[in-house]
Design an enzyme around this catalytic site. Sequence first.
Site, PDB file in Angstrom:
ATOM      1  N   ASP A  15       0.712  -1.232  -0.141  1.00 43.85           N
ATOM      2  CA  ASP A  15       0.049   0.023  -0.112  1.00 43.85           C
ATOM      3  C   ASP A  15       0.945   1.182  -0.006  1.00 43.85           C
ATOM      4  OD1 ASP A  15      -2.261   1.353  -0.066  1.00 43.85           O
ATOM      5  OD2 ASP A  15      -2.706   1.439   2.143  1.00 43.85           O
ATOM      6  N   ASN A  63     -10.426  -3.106  -6.342  1.00 49.84           N
ATOM      7  CA  ASN A  63      -9.691  -2.010  -7.103  1.00 49.84           C
ATOM      8  C   ASN A  63     -10.217  -1.917  -8.683  1.00 49.84           C
ATOM      9  OD1 ASN A  63      -6.018  -3.040  -6.039  1.00 49.84           O
ATOM     10  ND2 ASN A  63      -7.908  -1.408  -5.244  1.00 49.84           N
TER      11      ASN A  63
END
Length: 246
Positions: A15, A63
């Site tokens: 991340d 996503n």
Amino acid sequence: MDKSSLPCHVGIIMDGNGRWANLRGRPRVEGHKQGAHRTKEIIEAAAELGVKVLTLYAFSIENWKRPEFEVDTLMDLLDYYLQTEILELLQKGVVFKVIGNREKLPDKIRYLIDQAEDMTASNTGMLLLMAISYGGRDDILRAVQKMALNGEDIANLSEEHFVEHLDTAGCGMVDLIIRTGGEKRISNFLIWQAAYAELYFTDTLWPDFTKDDFYDAMEDYKSRQRRFGAIPEDIDTLKVTPTKCT
């Protein structure tokens, strides 16, 4: 590094790519490109330490909700990776496998994934699992659907049999999950497999996460006492039991 008591199966939530780019006044896609370079370094570090399974959370099923341009860029990066890095993995003995819902992926990406898996299938080194279009809940749901379609007796299902239908079948449970970027959650990543995983959070953004940072996470893991819900008879004499990687 003393390699005793290291985790057998490590999962990483990579991340912070977008924030890394924003902090430098660059487009978010530049963060993803830099993150891809970092991925190669960490794969090498894990293999050198003797990690048996490394699972990287590359693209979550959520996503797909991101802007189309960003999704297209991520698919292009994946395309490039699958065509340029696989030969090096082959030479290093790494076994490559993708977990996730492949039905959502472009046809070319699915073809390249199949090709990469076939090319490395006979290797005997570290197993690299790339989680692409992956979600833990989706993984569980698809496992149940597969059993139902096979006409299996779900009413008398055991945990041992259930895990054989997950994307990670044969890979074992996760010992350690590392998340970069400062957030402290696992975001639908391997939620069944990580039931007793140790969690390691760092503020370091993924493009800045070096091999030394990875070593720090390994050392932190080695200092922990894993009891899996059991209560030791004498807490003062409890010792860390080395992980057995087979």
